[in-house]
Motif scaffolding. Sequence first.
Motif, PDB file in Angstrom:
ATOM      1  N   ARG A 111     -10.319 -18.737  10.697  1.00  0.00           N
ATOM      2  CA  ARG A 111     -10.202 -18.346  12.107  1.00  0.00           C
ATOM      3  C   ARG A 111      -9.064 -17.348  12.303  1.00  0.00           C
ATOM      4  NH1 ARG A 111     -10.761 -24.166  15.269  1.00  0.00           N
ATOM      5  NH2 ARG A 111     -13.048 -24.272  15.288  1.00  0.00           N
ATOM      6  N   LEU A 112      -7.951 -17.574  11.614  1.00  0.00           N
ATOM      7  CA  LEU A 112      -6.794 -16.699  11.780  1.00  0.00           C
ATOM      8  C   LEU A 112      -6.974 -15.354  11.079  1.00  0.00           C
ATOM      9  CD1 LEU A 112      -3.932 -19.321  11.405  1.00  0.00           C
ATOM     10  CD2 LEU A 112      -4.584 -18.102  13.483  1.00  0.00           C
ATOM     11  N   TYR A 168     -11.442 -11.807  15.970  1.00  0.00           N
ATOM     12  CA  TYR A 168     -11.976 -12.358  17.215  1.00  0.00           C
ATOM     13  C   TYR A 168     -11.443 -13.771  17.450  1.00  0.00           C
ATOM     14  CZ  TYR A 168     -15.290  -8.502  16.826  1.00  0.00           C
ATOM     15  OH  TYR A 168     -15.848  -7.254  16.715  1.00  0.00           O
ATOM     16  N   VAL A 169     -10.996 -14.022  18.676  1.00  0.00           N
ATOM     17  CA  VAL A 169     -10.546 -15.358  19.079  1.00  0.00           C
ATOM     18  C   VAL A 169     -11.303 -15.730  20.346  1.00  0.00           C
ATOM     19  CG1 VAL A 169      -8.596 -16.787  19.814  1.00  0.00           C
ATOM     20  CG2 VAL A 169      -8.235 -14.954  18.133  1.00  0.00           C
ATOM     21  N   TRP A 170     -12.108 -16.788  20.254  1.00  0.00           N
ATOM     22  CA  TRP A 170     -12.907 -17.198  21.413  1.00  0.00           C
ATOM     23  C   TRP A 170     -12.117 -18.150  22.297  1.00  0.00           C
ATOM     24  CZ3 TRP A 170     -17.265 -14.821  22.741  1.00  0.00           C
ATOM     25  CH2 TRP A 170     -17.891 -14.032  21.765  1.00  0.00           C
ATOM     26  N   PHE A 208     -13.013 -13.720  25.215  1.00  0.00           N
ATOM     27  CA  PHE A 208     -12.521 -13.626  23.843  1.00  0.00           C
ATOM     28  C   PHE A 208     -11.462 -12.533  23.711  1.00  0.00           C
ATOM     29  CE2 PHE A 208     -16.168 -10.805  24.126  1.00  0.00           C
ATOM     30  CZ  PHE A 208     -15.820  -9.679  23.380  1.00  0.00           C
ATOM     31  N   GLU A 241      -3.011 -18.324  25.291  1.00  0.00           N
ATOM     32  CA  GLU A 241      -3.405 -18.344  23.880  1.00  0.00           C
ATOM     33  C   GLU A 241      -2.716 -17.268  23.050  1.00  0.00           C
ATOM     34  OE1 GLU A 241      -5.259 -19.502  20.375  1.00  0.00           O
ATOM     35  OE2 GLU A 241      -5.078 -20.543  22.300  1.00  0.00           O
ATOM     36  N   GLN A 263      -1.367 -17.220  19.032  1.00  0.00           N
ATOM     37  CA  GLN A 263      -1.993 -16.397  17.997  1.00  0.00           C
ATOM     38  C   GLN A 263      -0.980 -15.480  17.324  1.00  0.00           C
ATOM     39  OE1 GLN A 263      -5.135 -16.392  16.740  1.00  0.00           O
ATOM     40  NE2 GLN A 263      -5.621 -18.174  18.012  1.00  0.00           N
ATOM     41  N   ARG A 301      -0.182 -15.835  13.345  1.00  0.00           N
ATOM     42  CA  ARG A 301      -0.510 -14.677  12.507  1.00  0.00           C
ATOM     43  C   ARG A 301       0.740 -13.928  12.050  1.00  0.00           C
ATOM     44  NH1 ARG A 301      -6.210 -12.663  14.004  1.00  0.00           N
ATOM     45  NH2 ARG A 301      -7.097 -14.455  15.091  1.00  0.00           N
TER      46      ARG A 301
END
Length: 384
Positions: A250-251, A255-257, A263, A301, A305, A309
Amino acid sequence: MKLVVYKKNDLIFSMLFKSNELLDIKVDNINDPEYSSSIFLGKIKSIANGVEGYFVDIGLKKDGYLPFKEADKEYKIGDYVVVQVKKEPSKFKGAKLTTKLSFKGKYIIYYEADKSVKTSHLFDENFKSDYVDKVYRLLREKESVIIRTQAKNVDISKIEQELEFYRKKAKLIRDISHKAIMQLEPKEPCYISMIKDYVGGIEKIVVSDIEIYNNIVSFILANDLNINVEMIIDKEKLENLYEVEKHINRLLSKYVWLESGGFLVIEETEAMTTIDVNSGKNTCDCIESSSYSTNLEAAKEIPRQIKLRNLGGIIMIDFIFMKDQAHRKEVLDVLKNGFSKDNVQTTVYGYTALGLMEIARKKTGRSLFQTIKASKQENIPSAV
């Protein structure tokens, strides 16, 4: 909290969980290590008055750069010098160096500078004054410390012990008599750094590798820490318990939903990181309302992130356009509040003339994607 240390080929993932939520992640690349905070015995190769510094051979592909202002004295070509890496070498430049050593402990960050005491920005203001005075009296000239948040509930004697340890360590490194270019101290593994960062909060450590297990147990015993350590060699079992691969993948995706159906698109470039906020499936008849709700969710969010990251430098966020000034201010306030819990220095400058959100975050080594990208192992997803 639980710290899961998961080794996959040449990568070591250190992942901090609270319940099932991933709070922090760091990665060591065994075959392409980072050098930030590493200490070298180098040799002055040239003096560059034009850029006000020395170029120092420290045994890496590119010579390091030691600014005059970071040098403890004047050096001649051929002189040996103990230096520490302040900034990672890049594709085009060598490492930025300093002769002023610093060490990160559990309760303090010790560094050589004019005598001073600073505190974490997460410190309670009411607690600072008396504690700072006590620590200041422990310091010698040209010694400084930053009191870490974890020190809040420990006796001053613990600070004194750690201070004395790093004071002796700095002296031992400086007293080295051998004259050859060499690395004196590598960057400490991320799992050790994370134990220090979250000391007092980590209740259990789960490890997938025997060598790492032994390193962690040795560190815990040497520092008298009360942490349970468990080894799970079966990686399938580890994956079922903590979904480590799922979190990593995911990281690595750009794209982050969001729960609302909106997103984020996060893209790293040489110059900056850009984050685009999109409404996606979060639509309704009132455009302002859907834009506001998506932006608000994104503002909560995005700090998470960026931390996970390990993004640094210039960060530009393109929120969905909103006309309502109160909505714009609330999104800005939520974003600032999210970064207030980040232990990396971050400045939110606000909206630019074009309506973009401008942020600067201190770089602390490579980003998560850059570290993993440097790995030679297969089956690493691309950032798509």
